[in-house]
Structures are given as structure tokens and as C-alpha cells.
Design an enzyme around this catalytic site. Sequence first.
Site, PDB file in Angstrom:
ATOM      1  N   ASP A 145     -40.174  16.437  -1.012  1.00  0.00           N
ATOM      2  CA  ASP A 145     -38.719  16.587  -1.144  1.00  0.00           C
ATOM      3  C   ASP A 145     -38.156  16.686   0.280  1.00  0.00           C
ATOM      4  O   ASP A 145     -37.783  15.666   0.891  1.00  0.00           O
ATOM      5  CB  ASP A 145     -38.418  17.847  -1.991  1.00  0.00           C
ATOM      6  CG  ASP A 145     -36.944  18.230  -2.052  1.00  0.00           C
ATOM      7  OD1 ASP A 145     -36.118  17.594  -1.392  1.00  0.00           O
ATOM      8  OD2 ASP A 145     -36.599  19.209  -2.763  1.00  0.00           O
TER       9      ASP A 145
ATOM     10  N   LYS B 246     -33.211  12.775  -3.347  1.00  0.00           N
ATOM     11  CA  LYS B 246     -31.882  13.405  -3.343  1.00  0.00           C
ATOM     12  C   LYS B 246     -31.040  12.546  -2.433  1.00  0.00           C
ATOM     13  O   LYS B 246     -31.346  12.420  -1.237  1.00  0.00           O
ATOM     14  CB  LYS B 246     -31.956  14.825  -2.787  1.00  0.00           C
ATOM     15  CG  LYS B 246     -32.723  15.797  -3.658  1.00  0.00           C
ATOM     16  CD  LYS B 246     -32.783  17.176  -3.028  1.00  0.00           C
ATOM     17  CE  LYS B 246     -33.553  18.119  -3.951  1.00  0.00           C
ATOM     18  NZ  LYS B 246     -33.864  19.401  -3.285  1.00  0.00           N
TER      19      LYS B 246
ATOM     20  N   ASP C 131     -42.548  23.968  -7.331  1.00  0.00           N
ATOM     21  CA  ASP C 131     -41.853  23.572  -6.096  1.00  0.00           C
ATOM     22  C   ASP C 131     -41.905  24.733  -5.114  1.00  0.00           C
ATOM     23  O   ASP C 131     -41.381  25.815  -5.396  1.00  0.00           O
ATOM     24  CB  ASP C 131     -40.395  23.203  -6.415  1.00  0.00           C
ATOM     25  CG  ASP C 131     -39.629  22.691  -5.202  1.00  0.00           C
ATOM     26  OD1 ASP C 131     -40.220  22.603  -4.104  1.00  0.00           O
ATOM     27  OD2 ASP C 131     -38.427  22.382  -5.357  1.00  0.00           O
TER      28      ASP C 131
ATOM     29  N   GLY D 140     -32.121  17.736  -7.410  1.00  0.00           N
ATOM     30  CA  GLY D 140     -30.775  18.293  -7.490  1.00  0.00           C
ATOM     31  C   GLY D 140     -30.568  19.318  -6.395  1.00  0.00           C
ATOM     32  O   GLY D 140     -31.531  19.809  -5.801  1.00  0.00           O
TER      33      GLY D 140
ATOM     34  N   LYS E  34     -40.120  27.490  -9.394  1.00  0.00           N
ATOM     35  CA  LYS E  34     -40.205  27.716  -7.953  1.00  0.00           C
ATOM     36  C   LYS E  34     -41.374  28.651  -7.677  1.00  0.00           C
ATOM     37  O   LYS E  34     -41.611  29.599  -8.450  1.00  0.00           O
ATOM     38  CB  LYS E  34     -38.905  28.355  -7.454  1.00  0.00           C
ATOM     39  CG  LYS E  34     -37.707  27.425  -7.579  1.00  0.00           C
ATOM     40  CD  LYS E  34     -37.810  26.269  -6.609  1.00  0.00           C
ATOM     41  CE  LYS E  34     -36.541  25.428  -6.608  1.00  0.00           C
ATOM     42  NZ  LYS E  34     -36.610  24.341  -5.618  1.00  0.00           N
TER      43      LYS E  34
ATOM     44  N   GLU F 238     -44.536  20.248  -5.524  1.00  0.00           N
ATOM     45  CA  GLU F 238     -43.471  19.700  -4.678  1.00  0.00           C
ATOM     46  C   GLU F 238     -43.389  20.469  -3.366  1.00  0.00           C
ATOM     47  O   GLU F 238     -43.338  21.699  -3.362  1.00  0.00           O
ATOM     48  CB  GLU F 238     -42.142  19.803  -5.460  1.00  0.00           C
ATOM     49  CG  GLU F 238     -40.933  19.242  -4.752  1.00  0.00           C
ATOM     50  CD  GLU F 238     -39.648  19.384  -5.589  1.00  0.00           C
ATOM     51  OE1 GLU F 238     -39.738  19.674  -6.805  1.00  0.00           O
ATOM     52  OE2 GLU F 238     -38.559  19.206  -5.027  1.00  0.00           O
TER      53      GLU F 238
ATOM     54  N   SER G 203     -34.991  22.987 -13.418  1.00  0.00           N
ATOM     55  CA  SER G 203     -35.634  23.702 -12.319  1.00  0.00           C
ATOM     56  C   SER G 203     -35.295  25.180 -12.437  1.00  0.00           C
ATOM     57  O   SER G 203     -34.120  25.548 -12.413  1.00  0.00           O
ATOM     58  CB  SER G 203     -35.108  23.137 -10.995  1.00  0.00           C
ATOM     59  OG  SER G 203     -35.559  23.922  -9.913  1.00  0.00           O
TER      60      SER G 203
ATOM     61  N   LYS H 219     -39.750  22.834 -14.253  1.00  0.00           N
ATOM     62  CA  LYS H 219     -40.196  23.055 -12.873  1.00  0.00           C
ATOM     63  C   LYS H 219     -39.958  24.515 -12.552  1.00  0.00           C
ATOM     64  O   LYS H 219     -38.895  25.051 -12.865  1.00  0.00           O
ATOM     65  CB  LYS H 219     -39.390  22.144 -11.945  1.00  0.00           C
ATOM     66  CG  LYS H 219     -39.324  22.558 -10.481  1.00  0.00           C
ATOM     67  CD  LYS H 219     -38.734  21.431  -9.647  1.00  0.00           C
ATOM     68  CE  LYS H 219     -37.871  21.945  -8.510  1.00  0.00           C
ATOM     69  NZ  LYS H 219     -37.254  20.828  -7.755  1.00  0.00           N
TER      70      LYS H 219
HETATM   71  O1  OSB Z   1     -35.913  22.081  -3.750  1.00  0.00           O
HETATM   72  O2  OSB Z   1     -35.310  20.943  -5.403  1.00  0.00           O
HETATM   73  C1  OSB Z   1     -35.079  21.848  -4.595  1.00  0.00           C
HETATM   74  C2  OSB Z   1     -31.835  23.655  -5.513  1.00  0.00           C
HETATM   75  C3  OSB Z   1     -31.292  23.855  -4.262  1.00  0.00           C
HETATM   76  C4  OSB Z   1     -31.996  23.452  -3.159  1.00  0.00           C
HETATM   77  C5  OSB Z   1     -33.242  22.827  -3.297  1.00  0.00           C
HETATM   78  C6  OSB Z   1     -33.779  22.608  -4.553  1.00  0.00           C
HETATM   79  C7  OSB Z   1     -33.067  23.049  -5.675  1.00  0.00           C
HETATM   80  C8  OSB Z   1     -33.567  22.926  -7.040  1.00  0.00           C
HETATM   81  C9  OSB Z   1     -32.555  22.943  -8.159  1.00  0.00           C
HETATM   82  O3  OSB Z   1     -34.730  22.881  -7.335  1.00  0.00           O
HETATM   83  C10 OSB Z   1     -32.239  21.572  -8.626  1.00  0.00           C
HETATM   84  C11 OSB Z   1     -31.024  21.541  -9.499  1.00  0.00           C
HETATM   85  O4  OSB Z   1     -31.144  21.905 -10.673  1.00  0.00           O
HETATM   86  O5  OSB Z   1     -29.942  21.163  -9.015  1.00  0.00           O
HETATM   87 MG    MG Z   2     -37.497  20.734  -4.044  1.00  0.00          MG
END
Ligand code: OSB
Ligand code: MG
Length: 370
Positions: A238, A262, A188, A290, A163, A213, A135, A161
Site C-alpha cells: 500500500d 489508492k 494490514d 480507502g 489492522k 498488507e 477495514s 481486513k
Molecule cells: O492503510 O488502508 C489503509 C484508512 C486510513 C489510512 C490508511 C488506511 C485506511 C484503511 C481504511 O484501512 C480504508 C477505508 O475503509 O477507507
Molecule cells: Mg493499508
Amino acid sequence: MIDRVELRTIHMKLVHPFETSFGRQYTRDVLLVAVHEDGVQGWGESVAGDDPFYSSETTETAWYVLKEFLIPALLEGRISGEAGSFYSESAFVRGHNMARAGLEAALWDLKGRKEGVPLYKLFGGERTHLPTGISLGIEPRVEDLLALIGKYKQEGYQRIKIKIKHGWDVDVVARIREELPDVPLMVDANCAYSIEDADHLARFDEHKLMMIEQPFSYEDITDHAKLQRRISTPVCLDESIKSVGILRAAIELGSCRIVNIKQGRVGGPTAAIRVHDLCRDHGIPVWCGGMLESGIGRLLNIHLASLENFTIPGDISASDRYWEEDIIDPPVVLEPGGRISVPQGPGIGHELKPRLIEKLTEAHEIFDRK
Ligand code: OSB
Ligand code: MG
């Protein structure tokens, strides 16, 4: 009988800042929970964030709920200490899923260590190698993001992925597609959009994304269903999926075709397995999300992601993608072919680095059975 519980906050520095639609992060305060029984320790991580921006919980609210409600219930015998019963026994606390999950995780690690069994076997997982993705946050310039994608694709990550937020979305994806027409790609939004943006988001459809997402706010189950009818890109939820109950509503309404699991967000490993099973029964594939976990939370995610319906590469990346030095020994590494192997040792399956944990500790409190 659990005779001691410890809470600890450690401060860790990310190797690279991580920016989402809700903010940029340079460091991570990680809340660790340790339980002691007959001289054996079990460790868990509460994935609550430093700030109430991803969800309403923070490391401080989780600490408060653990200290004032969950730990006393455990040490006074109102909660049995059996990992598999913790989710139902702790249900007298409403919400605060990440606080509950941190303690449940520690109880699972303890159980695994005492029985000499890795967690994935206790969870009913079978796979021992997991394909994985990465991500990537919002960057100052598209070129910076392209360079990062190149680096991590080279390392072997099987899915990228990125953001997104207003002003950093369809055009960025179009640029990536110019360079990498076939890379497995998804976006995402972390709740950044609303139903008024449906036409704009439909522009993603031509870019062959695996999914989008959480485009809308976490409570907008209905609008996600409207969006899913309007666009061909699969919607993945999510933030919205905090319980089996909300998942059932999302399935009935058609709010998503994919679910990010999660364990912390849904209230712990037991709840995560229920979400996994319900999705499986409805033909909805899941993947493991994550929360920029330390090694302790990361290993738990790996064990859970060994379950059969985690068919999409998740956000379980190697330790070195987050930290200079992780608090587990050995760290999580990416193996050839972009896979992560499921640990075979008892509990979470790796040793900890107590001296490093001590060095990073900012707050520590011990609770003993009277
Ligand atoms: O939305 O998936 C998410 C990290 C912190 C809070 C929310 C998210 C994320 C990530 C990183 O996308 C996921 C990771 O590599 O731990
Ligand atoms: Mg997410």
C-alpha cells in the site's frame, strides 16, 4: 476554460473511532476541491490525512501546494484543464501526490458532468457491481473486534481486513479463526514491522490469510521482497506504491504479489489506471484501498474499481460505515450479496448536499481567473 477553483476543508465525525498502528482517529478533516467551467462544477477530494502519519502529506500541505502552485498554473493557463493531461502537466510539482490527485479528480468530475457520462466509462471500466470488503481498526479488546466482524459479515461484506501492530497480531488472528475458520481475512500493518520480525510474521501462514498488507516501512522495497520469499502469505503493498516507477521496482524484486491501489497515493486517477494496467500485465491482482473518504472520494474509488484487474474485494464500504450523514445524495449503500453498484449518472454520479457541506466547512477559499 476553468474560471474558478474553490478549496474547502470540512470536518466530519466518524461513527466509530478508527485505530491503526500509527494512531487512533475520531474525526476526519476532508479537503475538497471544486472547479468551475461554463457554469458547471466538478468536485474532487484530496485524501491527505489530518496528520502526516500515513504519508508525509496532510490536508494543510495539500492546501498549500494547491493554492501556491497548482491552482495558479491552472488559472494562468500553464495547465490546460483537460483531465486526461493533468497528471503529466502537473508533474512540475514533485511528490504531493494527494494534492495533485484532488484537483485531477475535480477535473474528471467536471468532464463527466459536461459530457453527461459516468466516470467509469471515461476510465474504461466495465463492471457495474463490485464485491466489497471492510477495514476494521484495532479495538480495546478482541471481543469488541469479534462483535464488529460479526455485525459487518451479517451486513454482507465479503472480506474482512483487520489492522495489526506489535501485540495485536497473530493471536488476534488465531482467535478470529477459532470463531470464523473460513471468512476471507487479511491483515494490514501500516508499516509497523521490520525484517527482524520475519519469523514472527511467518506465523500468519497457518491462518489462511488472503494477504498481509504493508508490513514494513514504505521505503523498504528490498525487505518486502525478502519477506515474500520467507512466507507463503501473499504480501500486498500500500504505502510503498507511490508511482509506476516504484511499482516496477517492486515487481522486478518480487516485493509483493498483490497491490492496493489508492488513486490519491499514486497521484490521481490517471496514475492509478497506469498502476492498474502495469499490474494486470504482470499478473498481479489489485484491489481498491480507502482513506476514510467522504462520499466524493468514495464515488471516485468506485468508478476506478470497475476496471477489470480489480479482482479482489476492496476497502470501499458503504457511507454508513463511516458517517452519520454523508455529503453525497444518495449515500453509498451496500446491496444484497455485499456488492456496491457503480453510479450511472454523469461524473461521480451522485448529487451533493451543499447545505450540509456548508455546515461542515471550517475553511473556504475561492480563486478566480484574472
Ligand atoms: O492503510 O488502508 C489503509 C484508512 C486510513 C489510512 C490508511 C488506511 C485506511 C484503511 C481504511 O484501512 C480504508 C477505508 O475503509 O477507507
Ligand atoms: Mg493499508
